[in-house]
Write a protein that holds these residues in place. Structure first.
Motif, mmCIF file in Angstrom:
data_model
loop_
_atom_site.group_PDB
_atom_site.id
_atom_site.type_symbol
_atom_site.label_atom_id
_atom_site.label_comp_id
_atom_site.label_asym_id
_atom_site.label_seq_id
_atom_site.Cartn_x
_atom_site.Cartn_y
_atom_site.Cartn_z
ATOM 1 N N UNK A 92 0.815 -1.214 0.000
ATOM 2 C CA UNK A 92 0.000 0.000 0.000
ATOM 3 C C UNK A 92 0.845 1.259 0.000
ATOM 4 N N UNK A 93 2.140 1.131 0.371
ATOM 5 C CA UNK A 93 2.911 2.310 0.700
ATOM 6 C C UNK A 93 2.565 2.754 2.108
ATOM 7 N N UNK A 94 3.374 3.636 2.662
ATOM 8 C CA UNK A 94 3.223 4.022 4.068
ATOM 9 C C UNK A 94 2.146 5.080 4.258
ATOM 10 N N UNK A 95 1.429 4.971 5.357
ATOM 11 C CA UNK A 95 0.505 6.023 5.774
ATOM 12 C C UNK A 95 1.303 7.202 6.328
ATOM 13 N N UNK A 96 0.617 8.276 6.630
ATOM 14 C CA UNK A 96 1.206 9.311 7.455
ATOM 15 C C UNK A 96 1.295 8.817 8.894
ATOM 16 N N UNK A 97 1.654 9.687 9.790
ATOM 17 C CA UNK A 97 1.767 9.324 11.205
ATOM 18 C C UNK A 97 0.380 9.268 11.837
ATOM 19 N N UNK A 98 0.089 8.166 12.504
ATOM 20 C CA UNK A 98 -1.233 7.966 13.092
ATOM 21 C C UNK A 98 -1.514 8.992 14.187
ATOM 22 N N UNK A 99 -2.795 9.271 14.379
ATOM 23 C CA UNK A 99 -3.213 10.299 15.326
ATOM 24 C C UNK A 99 -3.080 9.847 16.770
ATOM 25 N N UNK B 29 2.237 5.224 18.133
ATOM 26 C CA UNK B 29 2.094 6.172 17.037
ATOM 27 C C UNK B 29 3.180 5.891 16.001
ATOM 28 N N UNK B 30 2.802 5.914 14.722
ATOM 29 C CA UNK B 30 3.797 5.643 13.694
ATOM 30 C C UNK B 30 3.191 5.670 12.309
ATOM 31 N N UNK B 31 4.004 5.289 11.318
ATOM 32 C CA UNK B 31 3.539 5.115 9.943
ATOM 33 C C UNK B 31 3.461 3.622 9.660
ATOM 34 N N UNK B 32 2.471 3.206 8.897
ATOM 35 C CA UNK B 32 2.227 1.781 8.709
ATOM 36 C C UNK B 32 1.955 1.462 7.241
ATOM 37 N N UNK B 33 2.341 0.241 6.853
ATOM 38 C CA UNK B 33 2.205 -0.232 5.475
ATOM 39 C C UNK B 33 1.587 -1.623 5.470
ATOM 40 N N UNK B 34 0.599 -1.846 4.611
ATOM 41 C CA UNK B 34 0.043 -3.182 4.379
ATOM 42 C C UNK B 34 0.737 -3.778 3.161
#
Length: 217
Positions: free
Chosen positions: A126-133, A182-187
């Motif tokens: 998916x590529x990385x998300x932004x930083x979770x809230x 909290x962080x950035x995540x990828x599927x």
């Protein structure tokens, strides 16, 4: 803490060409969240969805080709029951979907972040998300690819392998993970053969839990 229950995988065709696809007898508990991963064939896109009179949000949608279209729909804090899931399209279509029930998610402003990408390889991502809230979130990945025989060999980044709905030359595979930082995540996952794919991730806020302290005097 979030708890996920697999509801099932389903395949259906818009046989009457009324631009929607119906999946009957889906049961979701009162107050839970319903999350649906979709792949659809044909020159169409899944534009909306309802279940038991309740509207689902389309959290993301991305297309590679006519057999690799990834979408995730969700609705939260539902009025429970058994009903037909109706997915709207602009033209007739065939779909494969998976449905999961999740409890423990925030009841409002549930969706936090999404990310999505397409490609052709054995390693959809998916590529990385932004930083979770917030620290406590429930991550859902949907990987759609253009084969009904290739399987997902493994998921990456500690994701749990969920359901894989296959049929009519296409698949939609579910992955999920609850996180506490909290962080950035990828599927991301590994397929058994190189395929065209469309992969996405959605992150949902888990309801805050209170900590009670007892003082002894």
């Amino acid at each position: 803490m979030a708890t996920r229950t697999a509801i099932g995988t389903f395949t259906a065709t818009d046989a009457d060409k009324d631009s929607d696809v119906d999946f009957a007898s889906i049961t979701i508990a009162n107050g839970a969240s319903m999350i649906v991963g979709v792949n659809v064939t044909g020159s169409t896109s899944p534009s909306g969805a309802t279940w038991n009179g309740q509207n689902l949000n389309r959290d993301f949608y991305l297309r590679l080709n006519d057999a690799a279209r990834s979408a995730v729909f969700s609705v939260h804090n539902v009025t429970g029951g058994t009903g037909t899931l109706n997915i709207l399209c602009d033209k007739s279509a065939t779909m494969v979907i998976w449905v999961s029930e999740v409890t423990g998610l925030a009841t409002t402003s549930t969706l936090d972040l999404t990310a999505a990408a397409t490609g052709t390889s054995t390693t959809p991502s998916s590529g990385a998300t932004g930083t979770t809230a917030q620290a406590a979130e429930f991550l859902v990945g949907n990987i759609s690819y253009d084969s009904a025989t290739t399987t997902v060999s493994s998921w990456s980044n500690s994701f749990n392998a969920g359901q894989n709905s296959q049929g009519t030359g296409m698949s939609a595979a579910e992955g999920y993970l609850e996180v506490s930082a909290v962080g950035t995540y990828t599927a991301a996952a590994t397929l058994g053969a190189s395929e065209g794919w469309s992969a996405g991730i959605a992150t949902y806020k888990v309801v805050a839990t209170s900590t009670r302290r007892r003082f002894v005097i």
